[in-house]
Design a protein around this motif. Structure first.
Motif, PDB file in Angstrom:
ATOM      1  N   THR A   1       0.596  -1.144   0.286  1.00 11.90           N
ATOM      2  CA  THR A   1       0.274   0.188  -0.082  1.00 11.90           C
ATOM      3  C   THR A   1       0.626   1.338   0.243  1.00 11.90           C
ATOM      4  OG1 THR A   1      -1.840   1.101   0.796  1.00 11.90           O
ATOM      5  CG2 THR A   1      -0.193   0.078   2.619  1.00 11.90           C
ATOM      6  N   PHE A   2       0.255   2.358  -0.178  1.00 19.15           N
ATOM      7  CA  PHE A   2       0.806   3.915  -0.002  1.00 19.15           C
ATOM      8  C   PHE A   2       0.943   4.256   1.010  1.00 19.15           C
ATOM      9  CE2 PHE A   2      -0.406   3.293  -4.290  1.00 19.15           C
ATOM     10  CZ  PHE A   2       0.817   3.548  -5.250  1.00 19.15           C
ATOM     11  N   PRO A   3       1.629   4.850   1.649  1.00 21.93           N
ATOM     12  CA  PRO A   3       2.236   5.462   2.865  1.00 21.93           C
ATOM     13  C   PRO A   3       0.912   5.675   3.753  1.00 21.93           C
ATOM     14  CG  PRO A   3       3.724   6.003   1.839  1.00 21.93           C
ATOM     15  CD  PRO A   3       3.172   5.446   0.389  1.00 21.93           C
ATOM     16  N   GLU A   4      -0.353   6.416   3.121  1.00 25.17           N
ATOM     17  CA  GLU A   4      -1.425   7.471   3.392  1.00 25.17           C
ATOM     18  C   GLU A   4      -2.176   6.494   3.869  1.00 25.17           C
ATOM     19  OE1 GLU A   4      -1.034   8.293  -0.974  1.00 25.17           O
ATOM     20  OE2 GLU A   4       0.382   8.097   0.504  1.00 25.17           O
ATOM     21  N   TYR A   5      -2.237   5.186   2.635  1.00 28.16           N
ATOM     22  CA  TYR A   5      -2.837   4.345   3.312  1.00 28.16           C
ATOM     23  C   TYR A   5      -2.865   3.742   4.966  1.00 28.16           C
ATOM     24  CZ  TYR A   5      -4.642   5.501  -0.790  1.00 28.16           C
ATOM     25  OH  TYR A   5      -4.886   6.462  -2.123  1.00 28.16           O
ATOM     26  N   PRO A   6      -4.046   3.131   5.981  1.00 33.58           N
ATOM     27  CA  PRO A   6      -2.983   2.422   7.511  1.00 33.58           C
ATOM     28  C   PRO A   6      -3.568   1.178   7.498  1.00 33.58           C
ATOM     29  CG  PRO A   6      -4.807   4.170   7.877  1.00 33.58           C
ATOM     30  CD  PRO A   6      -5.023   4.447   6.031  1.00 33.58           C
ATOM     31  N   THR A   7      -4.790   0.943   6.455  1.00 32.59           N
ATOM     32  CA  THR A   7      -5.164  -0.640   6.500  1.00 32.59           C
ATOM     33  C   THR A   7      -4.466  -0.982   4.478  1.00 32.59           C
ATOM     34  OG1 THR A   7      -7.504   0.500   5.486  1.00 32.59           O
ATOM     35  CG2 THR A   7      -6.481  -0.125   8.148  1.00 32.59           C
ATOM     36  N   VAL A   8      -5.008  -2.412   4.630  1.00 29.72           N
ATOM     37  CA  VAL A   8      -5.057  -2.988   3.578  1.00 29.72           C
ATOM     38  C   VAL A   8      -6.582  -4.290   3.490  1.00 29.72           C
ATOM     39  CG1 VAL A   8      -3.749  -5.190   2.231  1.00 29.72           C
ATOM     40  CG2 VAL A   8      -2.352  -3.423   3.236  1.00 29.72           C
ATOM     41  N   ALA A   9      -6.895  -3.622   2.559  1.00 33.48           N
ATOM     42  CA  ALA A   9      -8.138  -5.042   2.035  1.00 33.48           C
ATOM     43  C   ALA A   9      -7.631  -6.046   1.094  1.00 33.48           C
ATOM     44  CB  ALA A   9      -9.112  -4.014   1.237  1.00 33.48           C
ATOM     45  N   ILE A  10      -7.659  -7.275   2.421  1.00 37.36           N
ATOM     46  CA  ILE A  10      -7.586  -8.544   1.582  1.00 37.36           C
ATOM     47  C   ILE A  10      -8.594  -9.097   1.458  1.00 37.36           C
ATOM     48  CG2 ILE A  10      -6.996  -9.373   4.035  1.00 37.36           C
ATOM     49  CD1 ILE A  10      -4.203 -10.275   1.954  1.00 37.36           C
ATOM     50  N   ARG A  11      -8.097 -10.410   0.560  1.00 39.78           N
ATOM     51  CA  ARG A  11      -9.420 -11.608   0.922  1.00 39.78           C
ATOM     52  C   ARG A  11      -8.623 -12.959   0.050  1.00 39.78           C
ATOM     53  NH1 ARG A  11     -12.952 -13.155  -3.944  1.00 39.78           N
ATOM     54  NH2 ARG A  11     -13.179 -11.780  -5.277  1.00 39.78           N
ATOM     55  N   VAL A  12      -9.423 -13.576  -0.020  1.00 35.93           N
ATOM     56  CA  VAL A  12      -8.736 -15.183  -0.673  1.00 35.93           C
ATOM     57  C   VAL A  12      -9.940 -15.543  -1.658  1.00 35.93           C
ATOM     58  CG1 VAL A  12      -8.310 -17.729  -0.834  1.00 35.93           C
ATOM     59  CG2 VAL A  12      -7.350 -15.797   1.355  1.00 35.93           C
ATOM     60  N   PRO A  13      -9.959 -15.186  -3.225  1.00 41.08           N
ATOM     61  CA  PRO A  13     -10.524 -16.109  -3.648  1.00 41.08           C
ATOM     62  C   PRO A  13     -11.017 -17.174  -3.894  1.00 41.08           C
ATOM     63  CG  PRO A  13      -8.613 -15.714  -4.769  1.00 41.08           C
ATOM     64  CD  PRO A  13      -8.174 -15.276  -3.197  1.00 41.08           C
ATOM     65  N   ALA A  14     -12.365 -17.814  -3.729  1.00 42.63           N
ATOM     66  CA  ALA A  14     -12.887 -18.539  -4.211  1.00 42.63           C
ATOM     67  C   ALA A  14     -12.329 -19.685  -6.124  1.00 42.63           C
ATOM     68  CB  ALA A  14     -13.904 -19.188  -3.755  1.00 42.63           C
ATOM     69  N   HIS A  15     -12.473 -18.632  -6.443  1.00 41.32           N
ATOM     70  CA  HIS A  15     -12.717 -18.757  -8.169  1.00 41.32           C
ATOM     71  C   HIS A  15     -11.190 -20.054  -8.597  1.00 41.32           C
ATOM     72  CE1 HIS A  15     -12.609 -19.207 -12.274  1.00 41.32           C
ATOM     73  NE2 HIS A  15     -13.365 -18.851 -12.256  1.00 41.32           N
ATOM     74  N   PRO A  16     -10.864 -21.532  -8.709  1.00 35.78           N
ATOM     75  CA  PRO A  16      -9.599 -21.707  -8.855  1.00 35.78           C
ATOM     76  C   PRO A  16      -8.933 -21.468  -9.781  1.00 35.78           C
ATOM     77  CG  PRO A  16     -11.604 -22.917 -10.413  1.00 35.78           C
ATOM     78  CD  PRO A  16     -12.478 -21.715  -9.760  1.00 35.78           C
TER      79      PRO A  16
END
Length: 146
Positions: free
Chosen positions: A110-125
């Motif tokens: 992420t860039f320094p100005e963002y304090p969080t990361v949006a993350i996921r594990v996809p289900a599509h193979p």
């Protein structure tokens, strides 16, 4: 030169390796997920992130989400709280996006100005195969125009 690999039904090992290498090499890829098509690339190289934002004509004020191959990989990049662990156990792989604080290594995503990361594990193979083959997390957005 663009190469088309049919990934709707899944990817062969060779095709997953090709797509994974393309993303790791900062090239953009369109791939299916369980909730639509995504446009993505490696999350570790800011030039790839900027290229994705440019192609999407998307503001840098609107951060990109991250996909990883599995929960263990997510733990490398974000601080998994007890609630996040519980949600991940129940809903991952799948479309659930968790907004979490990055680990020291996760700051690379992420860039320094963002304090969080949006993350996921996809289900599509196909999505999981190319991310796993690349060995790196991917930043992504929907393949439609923002």
């Amino acid at each position: 030169m663009a190469e088309i690999i049919d990934a709707v039904a899944g990817l062969s090992e060779a095709d997953a390796a090709k797509a994974g290498a393309a993303g790791k090499g900062c090239r953009l890829a369109v791939f299916p997920t369980e909730s639509g098509y995504a446009l993505g690339s490696t999350g570790l190289i800011k030039a790839a992130t900027r290229r994705l934002l440019q192609v999407k004509e998307r503001s840098t004020l609107k951060p990109l989400a991250v996909m990883v191959a599995d929960v263990q990989a997510a733990r490398e990049w974000v601080e998994m709280t007890p609630l996040a662990e519980s949600l991940a156990a129940r809903f991952w792989p799948g479309p659930l996006l968790l907004l979490l604080k990055p680990t020291a290594r996760g700051r690379l995503l992420t860039f320094p100005e963002y304090p969080t990361v949006a993350i996921r594990v996809p289900a599509h193979p196909a999505a999981r195969a190319l991310i796993k083959a690349s060995g790196v997390p991917w930043v992504y957005s929907s393949a439609n125009k923002s």
